[in-house]
Write a protein that holds these residues in place. Structure first.
Motif, PDB file in Angstrom:
ATOM      1  N   UNK A  14     -49.272 -53.602 -25.388  1.00 53.04           N
ATOM      2  CA  UNK A  14     -48.175 -54.180 -26.151  1.00 53.04           C
ATOM      3  C   UNK A  14     -47.088 -53.130 -26.332  1.00 53.04           C
ATOM      4  N   UNK A  15     -45.887 -53.575 -26.621  1.00 57.62           N
ATOM      5  CA  UNK A  15     -44.814 -52.616 -26.854  1.00 57.62           C
ATOM      6  C   UNK A  15     -45.014 -51.928 -28.205  1.00 57.62           C
ATOM      7  N   UNK A  16     -44.288 -50.848 -28.384  1.00 57.71           N
ATOM      8  CA  UNK A  16     -44.320 -50.131 -29.654  1.00 57.71           C
ATOM      9  C   UNK A  16     -43.923 -51.075 -30.794  1.00 57.71           C
ATOM     10  N   UNK A  17     -42.876 -51.850 -30.574  1.00 59.82           N
ATOM     11  CA  UNK A  17     -42.407 -52.792 -31.591  1.00 59.82           C
ATOM     12  C   UNK A  17     -43.484 -53.826 -31.926  1.00 59.82           C
ATOM     13  N   UNK A  18     -44.146 -54.364 -30.911  1.00 61.67           N
ATOM     14  CA  UNK A  18     -45.157 -55.390 -31.125  1.00 61.67           C
ATOM     15  C   UNK A  18     -46.357 -54.841 -31.899  1.00 61.67           C
ATOM     16  N   UNK A  20     -38.916 -48.466 -28.974  1.00 59.58           N
ATOM     17  CA  UNK A  20     -39.514 -49.711 -29.470  1.00 59.58           C
ATOM     18  C   UNK A  20     -39.963 -50.653 -28.367  1.00 59.58           C
ATOM     19  N   UNK A  21     -39.261 -50.663 -27.246  1.00 61.59           N
ATOM     20  CA  UNK A  21     -39.568 -51.629 -26.185  1.00 61.59           C
ATOM     21  C   UNK A  21     -40.467 -51.065 -25.087  1.00 61.59           C
ATOM     22  N   UNK A  69     -37.996 -55.455 -41.102  1.00 68.87           N
ATOM     23  CA  UNK A  69     -38.968 -54.511 -41.642  1.00 68.87           C
ATOM     24  C   UNK A  69     -39.597 -53.686 -40.522  1.00 68.87           C
ATOM     25  N   UNK A  70     -39.874 -54.329 -39.387  1.00 67.85           N
ATOM     26  CA  UNK A  70     -40.438 -53.611 -38.238  1.00 67.85           C
ATOM     27  C   UNK A  70     -39.490 -52.528 -37.769  1.00 67.85           C
TER      28      UNK A  70
END
Length: 257
Positions: free
Chosen positions: A95-99, A142-143, A128-129
């Motif tokens: 998963x991505x960092x953001x996810x 993040x992506x 918030x993320x």
């Protein structure tokens, strides 16, 4: 008067004939930053696993804010307000960092799993993320798939996931393991920021980190706590010097002895 954030009462854990944790009693006040130190094989990670519900107790009791959590599953304990990291990075690599961070944020804001909900429409979750990612210095990544992050950034991401759930009690298991000096300094700054206003329980081998972060320290040796006290008390305790710190205590920066 508030109950302690964490209370361990005569906690034991055996694996067959091997007694790993032997009658640990410990109280950690709300808002306290508490470190557990000890030699390899002392049972530190086992104790973490008992508190967080990953292992069941052989005897004794663990309380979180006055409520008994012994026997509950890890996700139930998490939802009662305790979040933890692991000694080995435990992230969703594909998963991505953001996810990764968003997973923790969703539950902290009351959103359970729902296949028909478009997460992209949850503005407060996205905001918030992004705020957490900015705080930990990972917004520009993040992506990226989490697996592509350098080791230190993966550890940082795990801390971000740990705090994303909004828990009041945060447990970090060896958060600076394998980091360079500069990476460790950055991690300590992040931990101080993340733990502000919360209760922190940390296992750490780097004594500079321990003596710089902790309000109180407990020393675990062969499954028993042999001393608990302020950093200056622990550094000067002859039992601790003999069992663990030795001459290293004289060279640790921080509170004077």
């Amino acid at each position: 008067m508030h109950p302690p954030a964490l209370k361990l009462v005569n906690v034991h854990k055996s694996f067959g004939p091997a007694k790993i944790i032997q009658g640990v009693n410990l109280e950690i006040a709300r808002g306290e930053r508490h470190a557990i130190i000890g030699p390899n094989g002392a049972g530190k990670s086992t104790l973490f696993n008992l508190v967080s519900g990953l292992y069941s107790l052989s005897d004794g009791e663990v309380q979180l804010n006055g409520a008994v959590i012994s026997g509950k599953k890890p996700f139930q304990i998490n939802r009662m307000g305790l979040s933890r990291s692991f000694q080995v990075s435990n992230i969703f690599a594909n998963m991505t960092v953001r996810e990764n961070v968003r997973c923790g944020v969703l539950y902290s804001m009351g959103y359970g799993y729902s296949f028909w909900r478009n997460i992209g429409n949850l503005k407060e979750v996205q905001e918030k993320t992004a705020h957490i990612l900015e705080d930990v210095g990972l917004l520009d990544k993040a992506n990226l798939p989490a697996s592509l992050l350098p080791y230190a950034d993966q550890r940082t991401l795990e801390i971000a996931i740990t705090i994303a759930g909004g828990a009041e009690v945060i447990m970090l298991d060896e958060p600076t393991a394998g980091m360079s000096h500069s990476e460790t300094d950055r991690a300590v700054e992040l931990i101080e920021k993340a733990a502000k206003g919360k209760t922190l329980l940390i296992v750490e081998h780097d004594m500079g980190v321990v003596f710089g972060l902790a309000d109180r320290i407990s020393v675990l040796v062969y499954g028993e706590i042999i001393a608990t006290g302020a950093p200056s008390e622990i550094r000067g305790d002859p039992r601790v010097r003999e069992a663990y710190l030795g001459e290293e205590a004289d060279h640790i920066e921080g509170e004077p002895a």
